[in-house]
Write an enzyme that holds these catalytic residues in place. Structure first.
Site, PDB file in Angstrom:
ATOM      1  CD  GLU A 131      -2.595  -1.065   2.701  1.00 41.03           C
ATOM      2  OE1 GLU A 131      -3.786  -0.784   2.654  1.00 41.03           O
ATOM      3  OE2 GLU A 131      -1.984  -1.272   3.767  1.00 41.03           O
ATOM      4  CG  ASP A 173      -5.086  -3.871   9.513  1.00 39.25           C
ATOM      5  OD1 ASP A 173      -6.263  -3.933   9.926  1.00 39.25           O
ATOM      6  OD2 ASP A 173      -4.738  -3.131   8.578  1.00 39.25           O
ATOM      7  CG  HIS A 230      -6.873  -8.912   3.966  1.00 38.99           C
ATOM      8  ND1 HIS A 230      -8.222  -9.196   4.009  1.00 38.99           N
ATOM      9  CD2 HIS A 230      -6.746  -7.673   4.488  1.00 38.99           C
ATOM     10  CE1 HIS A 230      -8.866  -8.157   4.537  1.00 38.99           C
ATOM     11  NE2 HIS A 230      -7.993  -7.233   4.836  1.00 38.99           N
TER      12      HIS A 230
END
Ligand code: NAD
Length: 483
Positions: free
Chosen positions: A216, A235, A240
């Site tokens: 990101e 997170d 994910h």
């Protein structure tokens, strides 16, 4: 293009937290796009439920603004905002009290699917689940949708699962991981199990290693307080990246059905070796010029939370023994770039001699931006002068290959429609979530007990130097992070 989408039944979808950030940015604009696409049948309704006292007229204004801001091109193309807003209602409720629940029940209609989306802080999940039952809003056909985070560690995930299980059966609980709603992620299963070409090679005999990168460019933004208690491991990796790892590594399920797929994913998580401390790199972005670093972003000059993590993991099973998986994710990196790269082994013998160089097939599955796949194939470099080899990509960008009409629905849109259809395949089961925490907990505890300090890295880089070394030591390289 003729739509072959499976129609959905009329439904009542209640969004708890219907005035919040997630509802405004993702859920409501996503529903609007489905409406424009003819996916919301007559009689389908969306009911916002949140703490703020307002009436339906005021809520419709809010929803209209959210669609204008976050609806994307379809909000401009589809001249149907007013028609959509007629399907929208609002009821103020107090998740922790009695207020509003009777009125909310009065809005629900009998004889159709009822779905309750918990777009609120996890601390409210139990209160809402309990009131859905005690006020008689939920029946055996009702579904609940819960957002991440599913706990903070194994103990809290177990407790959350147990709380939800007091009021709902597992078949009624839809735990969203929006990565599973991405077109390419599902295409990964189509490519693996819909073609003869790949699956025979999909193992340690032919695959050198697999890289999963989720990079990101953004920092922690306004989520500093939450993020600093969480970090990249909780997170991003626990959910994910592990879900992506499961889909890439799992055995073929006997059929594409929720439990068959989720059973196979669970086996992958359970086959993960405990991770070696030396195969792990934590990083934290520093300041750059006027731009604050991580510690300024979260307002804690001594924070030891990681904004980057890279690791090498092994699966102890017949298919993958000896093939490492390299995972990395981080904030403030060079580009927004998420991909899975399957790097095949060298040919066993080169008939072209050493001057032809080393060449490898790589299947790269891009998740964002520009979802698609490329397969690097080795061919002869055109022209005279002997047999020189080059790698050229067979490129399949979905937008190019399938045309503009094939614009993939946003992950949230797809997943919400799956809830209405009652299809849990792309949602995490409670035991998967717990198994993932059982693997990540010792890693996080190890960092804490050793007082581990994350390595600093420059914003706009590929992460800390140690992450590059993680692969260099094995004679391998990360693929470039590029937009
Ligand atoms: P938010 O703070 O913007 O909104 C919270 C919502 O909950 C508001 O509508 C508020 O009215 C409602 N609410 C709070 N207390 C209430 C009460 N006692 N009774 C009734 N309603 C109450 O939060 P958000 O960013 O929309 O996040 C919602 C959930 O989604 C969280 O669990 C978050 O972790 C998760 N999530 C958010 C994002 C995101 O992009 N925002 C992404 C992934 C997951």
């Amino acid at each position: 293009m003729v739509s072959r989408v499976i129609p959905v039944e009329p439904f009542d979808l209640v969004i708890f937290g219907g005035t919040g950030d997630l509802a405004r940015r993702k859920i409501l604009p996503g529903l609007f796009r489905r409406f424009c696409d003819g996916q919301m049948p007559d009689g389908a309704r969306v009911i916002g439920a949140a703490r703020s006292e307002m009436d339906t007229a005021a809520y419709r204004v809010t929803v209209g603004e959210a669609i204008g801001e976050f609806g994307g091109d379809s909000a401009v193309d589809c001249d149907a905002v007013d028609a959509f807003l007629e399907r929208v209602e609002y009821q103020a409720v107090d998740a922790k009290g009695e207020g509003g629940w009777e009125a909310l029940r009065g809005l629900l209609r009998d004889g159709m699917v009822r779905a309750f989306y918990f777009s609120v802080a996890p601390s409210l999940f139990g209160d809402i689940a309990e009131r859905l039952r005690s006020f008689g809003l939920a029946d055996a056909q009702s579904r609940i949708v819960v957002e991440k985070p599913f706990g903070h560690d194994l103990a809290s995930a177990r407790s959350l699962n147990a709380t939800l299980a007091q009021h709902f059966d597992e078949e009624q609980i839809y735990r969203i991981d929006h990565y599973l709603g991405k077109e390419t992620v599902q295409n990964l299963m189509a490519v693996r199990f819909g073609n003869m070409l790949f699956e025979p090679l999909w193992n340690a005999q032919f695959i050198d290693h697999i890289q999963i990168t989720v990079a990101e460019t953004v920092g922690v933004g306004g989520r500093g307080e939450y993020y600093d208690k969480s970090g990249a491991m909780r997170d991003m990796v626990q959910n994910h990246l592990m879900q992506l790892l499961c889909l890439i590594a799992m055995e073929p399920p006997s059929k594409f059905d929720p439990d068959a797929v989720r059973d196979e994913k669970l086996k992958v998580i359970r086959a993960l070796d405990p991770i070696d401390y030396h195969q792990l790199v934590r990083g934290q972005y520093g300041p750059a010029g006027d731009a604050p670093g991580y510690r300024e972003d979260v307002g804690d000059a001594r924070s030891r939370t990681e904004s980057f993590v890279a690791m090498k993991v092994h699966l102890s099973n017949w298919r993958w023994a000896g093939t490492p998986f390299y995972l990395r994710t981080g904030k403030k990196l060079r580009a927004r770039d998420s991909e899975i790269a399957v790097v095949f082994k060298d040919t066993p013998h080169s008939i072209f001699g050493p001057e032809a160089g080393q060449h490898r097939n790589v299947l790269a599955i891009r998740l964002q931006p520009n979802e698609g796949m490329t397969l690097d194939v080795t061919i002869k470099e055109p022209g005279p002068g002997g047999m020189r080899l080059i790698d050229v990509p067979l490129d399949m960008s979905f937008a190019d290959a399938l045309g503009p009409d094939a614009e993939a629905p946003d992950a949230y849109e797809r997943l919400i429609m799956d809830v209405i259809r009652g299809n849990q395949t792309l949602f995490m089961r409670g035991d998967e979530v717990e198994a993932a925490w059982a693997w990540t907990d010792p890693i996080i505890e190890g960092w804490q007990s050793r007082g581990d300090v994350p390595k600093p890295y420059d914003p706009g880089s590929s992460g800390p130097e140690d992450a590059l070394m993680l692969m260099h030591r094995d004679g391998r390289r990360w693929r470039e992070i590029k937009a």
